[in-house]
Enzyme design. Structure first.
Site, PDB file in Angstrom:
ATOM      1  N   LYS A  10       0.838  -1.282   0.000  1.00 47.92           N
ATOM      2  CA  LYS A  10      -0.015  -0.090  -0.179  1.00 47.92           C
ATOM      3  C   LYS A  10       0.857   1.143   0.007  1.00 47.92           C
ATOM      4  O   LYS A  10       2.188   1.301   0.345  1.00 47.92           O
ATOM      5  CB  LYS A  10      -0.937   0.093   1.287  1.00 47.92           C
ATOM      6  CG  LYS A  10      -1.811  -1.046   1.120  1.00 47.92           C
ATOM      7  CD  LYS A  10      -3.022  -1.145   2.156  1.00 47.92           C
ATOM      8  CE  LYS A  10      -4.037  -2.240   2.151  1.00 47.92           C
ATOM      9  NZ  LYS A  10      -5.139  -2.092   3.118  1.00 47.92           N
ATOM     10  N   TYR A  50     -12.573  -2.094  -4.259  1.00 46.34           N
ATOM     11  CA  TYR A  50     -12.981  -2.385  -2.710  1.00 46.34           C
ATOM     12  C   TYR A  50     -14.421  -2.529  -2.850  1.00 46.34           C
ATOM     13  O   TYR A  50     -14.913  -2.005  -1.709  1.00 46.34           O
ATOM     14  CB  TYR A  50     -12.269  -1.500  -1.920  1.00 46.34           C
ATOM     15  CG  TYR A  50     -10.966  -1.684  -1.405  1.00 46.34           C
ATOM     16  CD1 TYR A  50     -10.790  -2.873  -0.533  1.00 46.34           C
ATOM     17  CD2 TYR A  50      -9.860  -0.853  -1.750  1.00 46.34           C
ATOM     18  CE1 TYR A  50      -9.190  -3.024  -0.200  1.00 46.34           C
ATOM     19  CE2 TYR A  50      -8.495  -1.105  -1.329  1.00 46.34           C
ATOM     20  CZ  TYR A  50      -8.292  -2.345  -0.336  1.00 46.34           C
ATOM     21  OH  TYR A  50      -7.158  -2.349  -0.066  1.00 46.34           O
ATOM     22  N   PHE A  58     -15.820   3.745   6.330  1.00 44.30           N
ATOM     23  CA  PHE A  58     -14.284   4.003   6.135  1.00 44.30           C
ATOM     24  C   PHE A  58     -13.931   4.060   4.637  1.00 44.30           C
ATOM     25  O   PHE A  58     -12.949   4.173   4.130  1.00 44.30           O
ATOM     26  CB  PHE A  58     -13.690   3.207   6.799  1.00 44.30           C
ATOM     27  CG  PHE A  58     -13.613   1.504   6.633  1.00 44.30           C
ATOM     28  CD1 PHE A  58     -13.033   0.997   5.244  1.00 44.30           C
ATOM     29  CD2 PHE A  58     -14.247   1.004   7.763  1.00 44.30           C
ATOM     30  CE1 PHE A  58     -13.294  -0.241   5.129  1.00 44.30           C
ATOM     31  CE2 PHE A  58     -14.353  -0.585   7.163  1.00 44.30           C
ATOM     32  CZ  PHE A  58     -13.755  -1.137   6.148  1.00 44.30           C
ATOM     33  N   ARG A 103       2.185  -6.222   9.575  1.00 45.51           N
ATOM     34  CA  ARG A 103       1.536  -5.032   9.936  1.00 45.51           C
ATOM     35  C   ARG A 103       1.985  -4.384  11.485  1.00 45.51           C
ATOM     36  O   ARG A 103       2.156  -3.454  11.612  1.00 45.51           O
ATOM     37  CB  ARG A 103       0.159  -5.382  10.038  1.00 45.51           C
ATOM     38  CG  ARG A 103      -0.657  -5.207   8.759  1.00 45.51           C
ATOM     39  CD  ARG A 103      -1.660  -5.985   8.482  1.00 45.51           C
ATOM     40  NE  ARG A 103      -2.500  -5.678   7.069  1.00 45.51           N
ATOM     41  CZ  ARG A 103      -3.612  -6.665   6.816  1.00 45.51           C
ATOM     42  NH1 ARG A 103      -3.827  -7.463   7.582  1.00 45.51           N
ATOM     43  NH2 ARG A 103      -4.178  -6.204   5.651  1.00 45.51           N
ATOM     44  N   ASN A 113      -2.254   0.255   6.573  1.00 45.31           N
ATOM     45  CA  ASN A 113      -1.623  -1.106   7.282  1.00 45.31           C
ATOM     46  C   ASN A 113      -0.874  -1.850   6.366  1.00 45.31           C
ATOM     47  O   ASN A 113      -0.697  -2.923   6.383  1.00 45.31           O
ATOM     48  CB  ASN A 113      -2.870  -1.677   7.858  1.00 45.31           C
ATOM     49  CG  ASN A 113      -3.879  -2.224   6.580  1.00 45.31           C
ATOM     50  OD1 ASN A 113      -3.674  -1.848   5.425  1.00 45.31           O
ATOM     51  ND2 ASN A 113      -4.680  -3.029   6.994  1.00 45.31           N
ATOM     52  N   HIS A 116      -2.260  -5.453   1.600  1.00 44.78           N
ATOM     53  CA  HIS A 116      -3.654  -6.004   1.378  1.00 44.78           C
ATOM     54  C   HIS A 116      -3.323  -7.482   1.078  1.00 44.78           C
ATOM     55  O   HIS A 116      -2.459  -7.680   0.239  1.00 44.78           O
ATOM     56  CB  HIS A 116      -4.520  -5.263   0.363  1.00 44.78           C
ATOM     57  CG  HIS A 116      -5.791  -6.127  -0.209  1.00 44.78           C
ATOM     58  ND1 HIS A 116      -6.835  -6.248   0.741  1.00 44.78           N
ATOM     59  CD2 HIS A 116      -5.793  -7.158  -1.151  1.00 44.78           C
ATOM     60  CE1 HIS A 116      -7.557  -7.025   0.023  1.00 44.78           C
ATOM     61  NE2 HIS A 116      -6.780  -7.656  -1.130  1.00 44.78           N
ATOM     62  N   GLU A 127      -9.350 -11.052  -7.598  1.00 43.77           N
ATOM     63  CA  GLU A 127      -8.354  -9.958  -7.388  1.00 43.77           C
ATOM     64  C   GLU A 127      -7.284 -10.321  -8.263  1.00 43.77           C
ATOM     65  O   GLU A 127      -6.765  -9.167  -9.029  1.00 43.77           O
ATOM     66  CB  GLU A 127      -7.982  -9.976  -5.834  1.00 43.77           C
ATOM     67  CG  GLU A 127      -9.386  -9.524  -5.160  1.00 43.77           C
ATOM     68  CD  GLU A 127      -8.832  -9.405  -3.496  1.00 43.77           C
ATOM     69  OE1 GLU A 127      -9.722  -8.982  -2.632  1.00 43.77           O
ATOM     70  OE2 GLU A 127      -7.617  -9.711  -3.007  1.00 43.77           O
TER      71      GLU A 127
HETATM   72  P1  CMP Z   1      -7.546  -4.611   3.418  1.00 45.78           P
HETATM   73  O1  CMP Z   1      -7.187  -5.928   3.535  1.00 45.78           O
HETATM   74  O2  CMP Z   1      -6.983  -3.684   2.309  1.00 45.78           O
HETATM   75  O3  CMP Z   1      -9.316  -4.425   3.290  1.00 45.78           O
HETATM   76  C1  CMP Z   1     -10.063  -3.058   3.468  1.00 45.78           C
HETATM   77  C2  CMP Z   1      -9.129  -2.232   4.074  1.00 45.78           C
HETATM   78  O4  CMP Z   1     -10.016  -1.043   4.637  1.00 45.78           O
HETATM   79  C3  CMP Z   1      -8.485  -2.860   5.234  1.00 45.78           C
HETATM   80  O5  CMP Z   1      -7.543  -3.446   4.702  1.00 45.78           O
HETATM   81  C4  CMP Z   1      -8.056  -1.646   6.075  1.00 45.78           C
HETATM   82  O6  CMP Z   1      -6.689  -1.146   5.798  1.00 45.78           O
HETATM   83  C5  CMP Z   1      -9.062  -0.787   5.682  1.00 45.78           C
HETATM   84  N1  CMP Z   1      -9.950   0.022   6.819  1.00 45.78           N
HETATM   85  C6  CMP Z   1      -9.722   1.199   7.074  1.00 45.78           C
HETATM   86  N2  CMP Z   1     -10.473   1.450   8.117  1.00 45.78           N
HETATM   87  C7  CMP Z   1     -11.079   0.213   8.770  1.00 45.78           C
HETATM   88  C8  CMP Z   1     -11.703  -0.280   9.640  1.00 45.78           C
HETATM   89  N3  CMP Z   1     -12.423   0.484  10.484  1.00 45.78           N
HETATM   90  N4  CMP Z   1     -12.092  -1.513   9.693  1.00 45.78           N
HETATM   91  C9  CMP Z   1     -11.609  -2.528   8.839  1.00 45.78           C
HETATM   92  N5  CMP Z   1     -10.969  -2.118   7.539  1.00 45.78           N
HETATM   93  C10 CMP Z   1     -10.501  -0.675   7.743  1.00 45.78           C
END
Ligand code: CMP
Length: 139
Positions: A10, A50, A58, A103, A113, A116, A127
């Site tokens: 990311k 997404y 979010f 992470r 974070n 993904h 994906e």
């Molecule tokens: P990812 O695995 O990329 O899938 C969705 C992303 O939303 C997740 O990782 C997080 O980085 C992001 N995200 C941001 N806020 C939240 C939240 N409150 N709960 C879960 N995912 C979140």
């Protein structure tokens, strides 16, 4: 037998020049990068990718973050690749991630974070196909 999963390094990680550090943790954990491309996601691509999170509070922040800088999209191959990658990444929220995971060691926040990873073999296939043609994946 080896299987495949999908990973994104990311913008928080590319910004801090951690592409190699992340990739080394994936490789040390038994995964092989069989496709890789550095790109800047468009808003449309991020919203589409997404889409399952569209109704989440979010979602807009997530799309803004994922388009804030370069990402590296990758196909990873290894024994039980999807679960293996999830173990190497650690929990979504770095505060809850185990020591030694990407992470815990590298991520900044639940949003920033660092990586993904697909959460099922079915989503991994979807994906991977979103970003790569079959001939771009070289095992
Ligand atoms: P990812 O695995 O990329 O899938 C969705 C992303 O939303 C997740 O990782 C997080 O980085 C992001 N995200 C941001 N806020 C939240 C939240 N409150 N709960 C879960 N995912 C979140």
């Amino acid at each position: 037998a080896a299987t495949r999963t999908f990973s994104i390094i990311k913008p928080d990680a590319t910004r801090r020049n951690l592409t190699g550090a992340v990739t080394k943790m994936l490789e040390d954990g038994g995964l092989r990068v069989v496709a890789s491309r550095r790109i800047h996601l468009t808003k449309d691509q991020a919203e589409d990718f997404y889409g399952v999170h569209r109704e989440r509070p979010f979602f807009n922040d997530l799309v803004a973050f994922m388009t804030s800088g370069p990402v590296v999209v990758q196909v990873l191959e290894g024994e039980n690749a999807m679960q293996r990658n999830r173990d190497i990444m650690g929990a979504t929220n770095p505060a809850n991630a185990e020591p030694g995971t990407i992470r815990k060691e590298l991520a900044e926040s639940i949003e920033a974070n660092s990586v993904h990873g697909s959460d099922s073999d079915e989503n991994a296939a979807t994906e991977i196909a979103f970003f790569f043609k079959p001939e771009e994946i070289v095992g």
